[in-house]
Design a protein around this motif. Sequence first.
Motif, mmCIF file in Angstrom:
data_model
loop_
_atom_site.group_PDB
_atom_site.id
_atom_site.type_symbol
_atom_site.label_atom_id
_atom_site.label_comp_id
_atom_site.label_asym_id
_atom_site.label_seq_id
_atom_site.Cartn_x
_atom_site.Cartn_y
_atom_site.Cartn_z
ATOM 1 N N GLY A 22 0.778 -1.232 0.000
ATOM 2 C CA GLY A 22 0.000 0.000 0.000
ATOM 3 C C GLY A 22 0.806 1.276 0.000
ATOM 4 O O GLY A 22 0.361 2.300 -0.542
ATOM 5 N N PHE A 23 2.008 1.247 0.596
ATOM 6 C CA PHE A 23 2.779 2.490 0.663
ATOM 7 C C PHE A 23 3.218 2.964 -0.718
ATOM 8 O O PHE A 23 3.400 4.174 -0.931
ATOM 9 C CB PHE A 23 3.991 2.325 1.588
ATOM 10 N N LEU A 78 -1.497 2.773 6.832
ATOM 11 C CA LEU A 78 -2.318 1.705 7.399
ATOM 12 C C LEU A 78 -2.153 0.396 6.633
ATOM 13 O O LEU A 78 -1.996 -0.675 7.240
ATOM 14 C CB LEU A 78 -3.788 2.116 7.398
ATOM 15 N N LEU A 79 -2.198 0.464 5.311
ATOM 16 C CA LEU A 79 -2.109 -0.755 4.509
ATOM 17 C C LEU A 79 -0.734 -1.410 4.610
ATOM 18 O O LEU A 79 -0.587 -2.595 4.306
ATOM 19 C CB LEU A 79 -2.434 -0.443 3.044
ATOM 20 N N ALA A 133 -11.687 2.184 5.431
ATOM 21 C CA ALA A 133 -12.069 1.761 6.781
ATOM 22 C C ALA A 133 -12.557 0.318 6.780
ATOM 23 O O ALA A 133 -12.235 -0.463 7.687
ATOM 24 C CB ALA A 133 -13.146 2.689 7.331
ATOM 25 N N ALA A 134 -13.329 -0.063 5.762
ATOM 26 C CA ALA A 134 -13.855 -1.426 5.686
ATOM 27 C C ALA A 134 -12.730 -2.440 5.517
ATOM 28 O O ALA A 134 -12.715 -3.495 6.179
ATOM 29 C CB ALA A 134 -14.848 -1.534 4.529
ATOM 30 N N VAL A 135 -11.767 -2.127 4.653
ATOM 31 C CA VAL A 135 -10.637 -3.028 4.440
ATOM 32 C C VAL A 135 -9.805 -3.150 5.712
ATOM 33 O O VAL A 135 -9.423 -4.261 6.130
ATOM 34 C CB VAL A 135 -9.771 -2.536 3.267
ATOM 35 N N ALA A 136 -9.518 -2.009 6.344
ATOM 36 C CA ALA A 136 -8.717 -2.027 7.571
ATOM 37 C C ALA A 136 -9.438 -2.787 8.688
ATOM 38 O O ALA A 136 -8.821 -3.566 9.426
ATOM 39 C CB ALA A 136 -8.412 -0.598 8.014
ATOM 40 N N LEU A 137 -10.750 -2.576 8.810
ATOM 41 C CA LEU A 137 -11.522 -3.277 9.841
ATOM 42 C C LEU A 137 -11.487 -4.778 9.608
ATOM 43 O O LEU A 137 -11.302 -5.572 10.551
ATOM 44 C CB LEU A 137 -12.959 -2.769 9.837
ATOM 45 N N ARG A 138 -11.667 -5.185 8.362
ATOM 46 C CA ARG A 138 -11.629 -6.617 8.047
ATOM 47 C C ARG A 138 -10.304 -7.248 8.450
ATOM 48 O O ARG A 138 -10.269 -8.325 9.070
ATOM 49 C CB ARG A 138 -11.866 -6.820 6.556
ATOM 50 N N GLU A 139 -9.202 -6.568 8.124
ATOM 51 C CA GLU A 139 -7.881 -7.118 8.414
ATOM 52 C C GLU A 139 -7.604 -7.150 9.910
ATOM 53 O O GLU A 139 -7.046 -8.123 10.433
ATOM 54 C CB GLU A 139 -6.810 -6.301 7.688
#
Length: 399
Positions: A22-23, A78-79, A133-139
């Motif tokens: 992600g970076f 975050l990613l 937010a959805a992707v981060a929450l899932r992970e």
Amino acid sequence: MSTPASLSRRRNYSGPAFLSYGFRPFFLGGAAWAALAVLLWLPLYFGEFALPTAVRPHDWHVHEMLYGYVAAVIAGFLLTAIPNWTGRLPVNGTPLAALFALWLGGRLAVMLSAKIGPALAATIDVTFLVALAAVALREIVAGRNWRNLRVLAVIGLLIAGNVTFHLETAWRGYSEYGARIGLAAIIFLITLIGGRIVPSFTRNWLARRPPGRLPAPFGRFDGLCMAVGAVALAGWIAAAEHQVTGLLLVAAGLLHAARLARWAGERTTSDRLVLVLHVGYAFVPLGFLLAGSAVFWSAVPPGAAIHAWGAGAIATMTLAVMTRASLGHTGRPLAATPGTQLIYGLVVAAALLRIVAAFEPSLFLYHAAAFAWIAAFGGFVVSYGPLLIGMQPVWSRRS
């Protein structure tokens, strides 16, 4: 740190390096947009040309700094951090490309909102943060990394601020609360994340040096600083000119200055990658003190605090994190080259010039601050762009 198993699985990724982590797209895209948006802002500010956007030029500038450039850097951070927190695979390939496309779509939508309509532009723009937010929450949930759910609360505040921004500009013609929510959320995120990484990286570096003072470990004092800072920021959002807010802001400034002093920054002058983190964080208490002073003394303009936080704390800390993470995750030595040090010097100069310009407005200071900013972020694109696009996989290492 990545586990051997996750590192082994990461090697199975066979797509383009640019989409391997992600970076890579978000740091490069965020830095390029930071430079381009300010390059466009100068002639916009002076009325030399207009964009087909439905919001005022000033609001466009504020929005694209907070919800454009900074949102991209937060996404990249975050990613990249979440796989280390959870031990899970990074989001890469097509899902990462889709997220990046959503971010790009938001930039175009806001810029063209007068043509496509404010409602559609707002929907496209806000969708990126919701998807992130959805992707981060899932992970985080899948990795059972519960303590880092608080980072998602800040993303939630950014979503709320962005929605508020679009509603305000549609109904009132300008944004006030949406801009303050976004800026306050990002500053709180710096006190949260920066309060961990600055003393940690400082301690790691000093541990290899002669004995001396080390950063104080995270404790109750840090919790007090963050709590007072959060209350002060909430007061600033709701009632920026109230005297109680002013007192809270001054108290938060003094506490965060003391917090920074506990991290032994004076011992890091020979390592610019570490020193710049201390310099960037120093703009946090400065912003609190300027915002609080503006409540009680008319000689202190509110814009000084906003630019101490925005052009100072946020810009310096994001460039510090982007350079360090880009080097570390591509196997380069963690050392600031002369070019990287120049980037740091330019962004700090831009911040100081813009703060001074809030006190003494002048065309020279506006242009000097803008060009220093453009050179800093443009310098990152030129210096780190080949590395981020790069032909070398992220797991290979160089001496």
